[in-house]
Design a protein around this motif. Structure first.
Motif, PDB file in Angstrom:
ATOM      1  N   THR A 152       0.838  -1.195   0.000  1.00 57.89           N
ATOM      2  CA  THR A 152       0.000   0.000   0.000  1.00 57.89           C
ATOM      3  C   THR A 152       0.876   1.249   0.000  1.00 57.89           C
ATOM      4  OG1 THR A 152      -0.103   0.195   2.411  1.00 57.89           O
ATOM      5  CG2 THR A 152      -1.756  -1.223   1.331  1.00 57.89           C
ATOM      6  N   ALA A 153       0.277   2.376  -0.381  1.00 53.44           N
ATOM      7  CA  ALA A 153       1.021   3.627  -0.461  1.00 53.44           C
ATOM      8  C   ALA A 153       1.552   4.045   0.914  1.00 53.44           C
ATOM      9  CB  ALA A 153       0.140   4.725  -1.049  1.00 53.44           C
ATOM     10  N   LEU A 154       0.750   3.888   1.950  1.00 50.92           N
ATOM     11  CA  LEU A 154       1.180   4.278   3.290  1.00 50.92           C
ATOM     12  C   LEU A 154       2.342   3.418   3.769  1.00 50.92           C
ATOM     13  CD1 LEU A 154       0.729   6.072   5.748  1.00 50.92           C
ATOM     14  CD2 LEU A 154      -0.948   4.398   6.588  1.00 50.92           C
ATOM     15  N   ASP A 155       2.245   2.113   3.554  1.00 46.81           N
ATOM     16  CA  ASP A 155       3.327   1.217   3.963  1.00 46.81           C
ATOM     17  C   ASP A 155       4.599   1.489   3.162  1.00 46.81           C
ATOM     18  OD1 ASP A 155       1.760   0.013   5.854  1.00 46.81           O
ATOM     19  OD2 ASP A 155       1.206  -1.709   4.609  1.00 46.81           O
ATOM     20  N   ALA A 156       4.445   1.797   1.876  1.00 47.59           N
ATOM     21  CA  ALA A 156       5.608   2.108   1.045  1.00 47.59           C
ATOM     22  C   ALA A 156       6.292   3.376   1.540  1.00 47.59           C
ATOM     23  CB  ALA A 156       5.187   2.263  -0.416  1.00 47.59           C
ATOM     24  N   ALA A 157       5.496   4.369   1.927  1.00 51.58           N
ATOM     25  CA  ALA A 157       6.068   5.619   2.447  1.00 51.58           C
ATOM     26  C   ALA A 157       6.927   5.349   3.683  1.00 51.58           C
ATOM     27  CB  ALA A 157       4.947   6.602   2.778  1.00 51.58           C
ATOM     28  N   VAL A 200      10.329   3.525   2.978  1.00 57.48           N
ATOM     29  CA  VAL A 200      11.434   4.283   2.373  1.00 57.48           C
ATOM     30  C   VAL A 200      11.792   5.516   3.197  1.00 57.48           C
ATOM     31  CG1 VAL A 200      10.961   3.456   0.049  1.00 57.48           C
ATOM     32  CG2 VAL A 200       9.858   5.561   0.828  1.00 57.48           C
ATOM     33  N   GLY A 201      11.427   5.494   4.475  1.00 55.90           N
ATOM     34  CA  GLY A 201      11.943   6.507   5.385  1.00 55.90           C
ATOM     35  C   GLY A 201      11.086   7.738   5.591  1.00 55.90           C
ATOM     36  N   TYR A 202       9.847   7.740   5.094  1.00 59.86           N
ATOM     37  CA  TYR A 202       8.973   8.900   5.289  1.00 59.86           C
ATOM     38  C   TYR A 202       8.042   8.642   6.466  1.00 59.86           C
ATOM     39  CZ  TYR A 202      10.340  11.025   0.843  1.00 59.86           C
ATOM     40  OH  TYR A 202      11.041  11.611  -0.188  1.00 59.86           O
ATOM     41  N   GLY A 203       8.197   9.416   7.545  1.00 60.61           N
ATOM     42  CA  GLY A 203       7.281   9.315   8.670  1.00 60.61           C
ATOM     43  C   GLY A 203       6.019  10.106   8.426  1.00 60.61           C
ATOM     44  N   ASP A 204       6.114  11.093   7.535  1.00 61.91           N
ATOM     45  CA  ASP A 204       4.998  11.978   7.227  1.00 61.91           C
ATOM     46  C   ASP A 204       4.496  11.660   5.817  1.00 61.91           C
ATOM     47  OD1 ASP A 204       3.234  14.018   6.774  1.00 61.91           O
ATOM     48  OD2 ASP A 204       4.726  15.621   6.789  1.00 61.91           O
ATOM     49  N   SER A 231       2.229  13.090   3.954  1.00 62.49           N
ATOM     50  CA  SER A 231       2.023  14.241   3.070  1.00 62.49           C
ATOM     51  C   SER A 231       3.324  14.638   2.373  1.00 62.49           C
ATOM     52  CB  SER A 231       1.455  15.429   3.848  1.00 62.49           C
ATOM     53  OG  SER A 231       2.374  15.889   4.825  1.00 62.49           O
ATOM     54  N   THR A 232       4.452  14.527   3.083  1.00 63.20           N
ATOM     55  CA  THR A 232       5.750  14.825   2.465  1.00 63.20           C
ATOM     56  C   THR A 232       6.071  13.806   1.380  1.00 63.20           C
ATOM     57  OG1 THR A 232       6.542  15.747   4.556  1.00 63.20           O
ATOM     58  CG2 THR A 232       8.207  15.191   2.913  1.00 63.20           C
ATOM     59  N   PHE A 233       5.795  12.531   1.673  1.00 58.38           N
ATOM     60  CA  PHE A 233       5.982  11.470   0.676  1.00 58.38           C
ATOM     61  C   PHE A 233       5.102  11.717  -0.540  1.00 58.38           C
ATOM     62  CE2 PHE A 233       4.220   7.396  -0.920  1.00 58.38           C
ATOM     63  CZ  PHE A 233       5.373   6.863  -1.493  1.00 58.38           C
ATOM     64  N   TYR A 234       3.850  12.081  -0.295  1.00 58.08           N
ATOM     65  CA  TYR A 234       2.886  12.316  -1.377  1.00 58.08           C
ATOM     66  C   TYR A 234       3.393  13.411  -2.320  1.00 58.08           C
ATOM     67  CZ  TYR A 234      -1.492  13.602  -3.705  1.00 58.08           C
ATOM     68  OH  TYR A 234      -2.457  13.888  -4.639  1.00 58.08           O
ATOM     69  N   LYS A 235       3.845  14.532  -1.742  1.00 58.67           N
ATOM     70  CA  LYS A 235       4.316  15.653  -2.557  1.00 58.67           C
ATOM     71  C   LYS A 235       5.540  15.265  -3.385  1.00 58.67           C
ATOM     72  CE  LYS A 235       2.616  19.191   0.648  1.00 58.67           C
ATOM     73  NZ  LYS A 235       3.006  20.223   1.653  1.00 58.67           N
ATOM     74  N   ALA A 236       6.496  14.557  -2.760  1.00 54.84           N
ATOM     75  CA  ALA A 236       7.708  14.144  -3.467  1.00 54.84           C
ATOM     76  C   ALA A 236       7.364  13.153  -4.570  1.00 54.84           C
ATOM     77  CB  ALA A 236       8.700  13.531  -2.487  1.00 54.84           C
ATOM     78  N   PHE A 237       6.478  12.222  -4.270  1.00 53.76           N
ATOM     79  CA  PHE A 237       6.094  11.189  -5.238  1.00 53.76           C
ATOM     80  C   PHE A 237       5.427  11.817  -6.461  1.00 53.76           C
ATOM     81  CE2 PHE A 237       3.716   7.807  -7.174  1.00 53.76           C
ATOM     82  CZ  PHE A 237       4.426   6.646  -6.900  1.00 53.76           C
ATOM     83  N   LYS A 238       4.481  12.718  -6.212  1.00 49.40           N
ATOM     84  CA  LYS A 238       3.760  13.317  -7.334  1.00 49.40           C
ATOM     85  C   LYS A 238       4.664  14.240  -8.141  1.00 49.40           C
ATOM     86  CE  LYS A 238      -0.685  15.163  -8.682  1.00 49.40           C
ATOM     87  NZ  LYS A 238      -2.057  15.529  -8.250  1.00 49.40           N
ATOM     88  N   HIS A 239       5.580  14.930  -7.468  1.00 50.35           N
ATOM     89  CA  HIS A 239       6.506  15.823  -8.176  1.00 50.35           C
ATOM     90  C   HIS A 239       7.392  15.041  -9.140  1.00 50.35           C
ATOM     91  CE1 HIS A 239       9.391  19.001  -8.961  1.00 50.35           C
ATOM     92  NE2 HIS A 239      10.365  18.195  -8.570  1.00 50.35           N
ATOM     93  N   ILE A 240       7.841  13.855  -8.732  1.00 51.56           N
ATOM     94  CA  ILE A 240       8.774  13.072  -9.544  1.00 51.56           C
ATOM     95  C   ILE A 240       8.058  12.225 -10.587  1.00 51.56           C
ATOM     96  CG2 ILE A 240      10.420  11.151  -9.429  1.00 51.56           C
ATOM     97  CD1 ILE A 240      11.367  12.335  -6.743  1.00 51.56           C
ATOM     98  N   THR A 241       6.927  11.634 -10.226  1.00 58.21           N
ATOM     99  CA  THR A 241       6.255  10.693 -11.137  1.00 58.21           C
ATOM    100  C   THR A 241       5.119  11.329 -11.935  1.00 58.21           C
ATOM    101  OG1 THR A 241       4.603   9.956  -9.518  1.00 58.21           O
ATOM    102  CG2 THR A 241       6.750   8.830  -9.512  1.00 58.21           C
TER     103      THR A 241
END
Length: 278
Positions: A244-249, A252-256, A258-268
């Motif tokens: 799942t997206a939450l477990d993947a975050a 890979v070291g993201y405790g937050d 929303s920060t993972f979401y922003k980085a993921f969408k910016h890159i992909t």
């Protein structure tokens, strides 16, 4: 703006030959396929996974689907190149248990030995095979697709021949900053942990400001840019495996999230959940 000399696109194989009169830097990216890049002219440094390649005309660069890369232009000189994008299934019917045409593209340490120098490109007639591939891409005869694939298979076999002759001698011809290599290795092995400049400073006994300077100079990436991209690339693998997206975050070291979401969408370009559903 790119001027198209030739473009052919038929998934899972495409090629292009383009010219740019006043090029701008090409930001960090990664392909979901393999890339063969044929350099013709310009003034650039090609960065791959922390290694810097200063190219000469007729040099060739190979990258697989796991290698981050970017191009930095040292001047606005006219930039001309060719490239081929392909996926392994394009030549799968030619693969055998005894011979893997993608061996040296797949089995290098990331960022190492990506360049085939011009003298080998010309001696082994890679340039001539490439021209034949282009020519068959312009033809519409019934046999043109078969001929194009046949020439491309010859090209991959030739690449294997070139790399096989290097053995261990290539290591001596490519010099690396061993401190940067160690830092890159540490980052890639600890993507699930919190990695900060302070931590790297303590671990590798180097001032964090100097570390930022030498990291960017050697790799073309900032430290945090590299970490972010590698984490998102790892998250893509985990999402593809069914996580799942939450477990993947978290993996890979993201405790937050929303920060993972922003980085993921910016890159992909898509959200984690959109990618997961796709």
């Amino acid at each position: 703006m790119d001027n198209q000399i030739l473009r052919y696109n038929s998934n899972p194989f495409s090629l292009a030959h383009t010219v740019t009169d006043s090029p701008n830097d090409i930001k960090t990216h990664i392909h979901n396929c393999y890339e063969l890049f044929y350099y013709i002219s310009g003034d650039l440094t090609y960065y791959i996974e922390g290694q810097a390649y200063k190219l000469s005309p007729n040099d060739m660069i190979l990258t697989n689907s796991r290698e981050l890369h970017r191009i930095v232009f040292n001047s606005k000189c006219r930039y001309e190149r060719k490239y081929i994008h392909f996926k392994p299934e394009y030549i799968s019917s030619f693969q055998t248990d005894d011979y893997n045409m993608l061996y040296y593209i797949e089995n290098r340490k990331l960022g190492y030995f990506n360049r085939i120098p011009a003298n080998d490109v010309l001696e082994y007639k890679i340039n001539e095979l490439w021209e034949q591939i282009e020519q068959t891409s312009l033809e519409t005869s019934p046999e043109s697709q078969i001929m194009r694939k046949a020439f491309f298979v010859q090209l991959l076999i030739t690449i294997n021949k070139i790399f096989s002759k290097y053995n261990h001698s290539l290591v001596d011809r490519h010099k690396y900053d061993h401190k940067i290599v160690a830092i890159l290795d540490y980052i890639n092995k600890n993507l699930d942990e919190k990695i900060s400049l302070d931590l790297l400073q303590q671990t590798f006994f180097v001032n964090k400001f100097y570390l930022c300077h030498i990291f960017k100079m050697n790799t073309g990436f900032t430290v945090m840019e590299y970490i972010t991209y590698k984490r998102i690339m790892r998250a893509l693998e985990l999402l593809t495996s069914g996580m799942t997206a939450l477990d993947a975050a978290h993996a890979v070291g993201y405790g937050d999230y929303s920060t993972f979401y922003k980085a993921f969408k910016h890159i992909t370009g898509v959200s984690p959940k959109q990618y997961y559903r796709k």
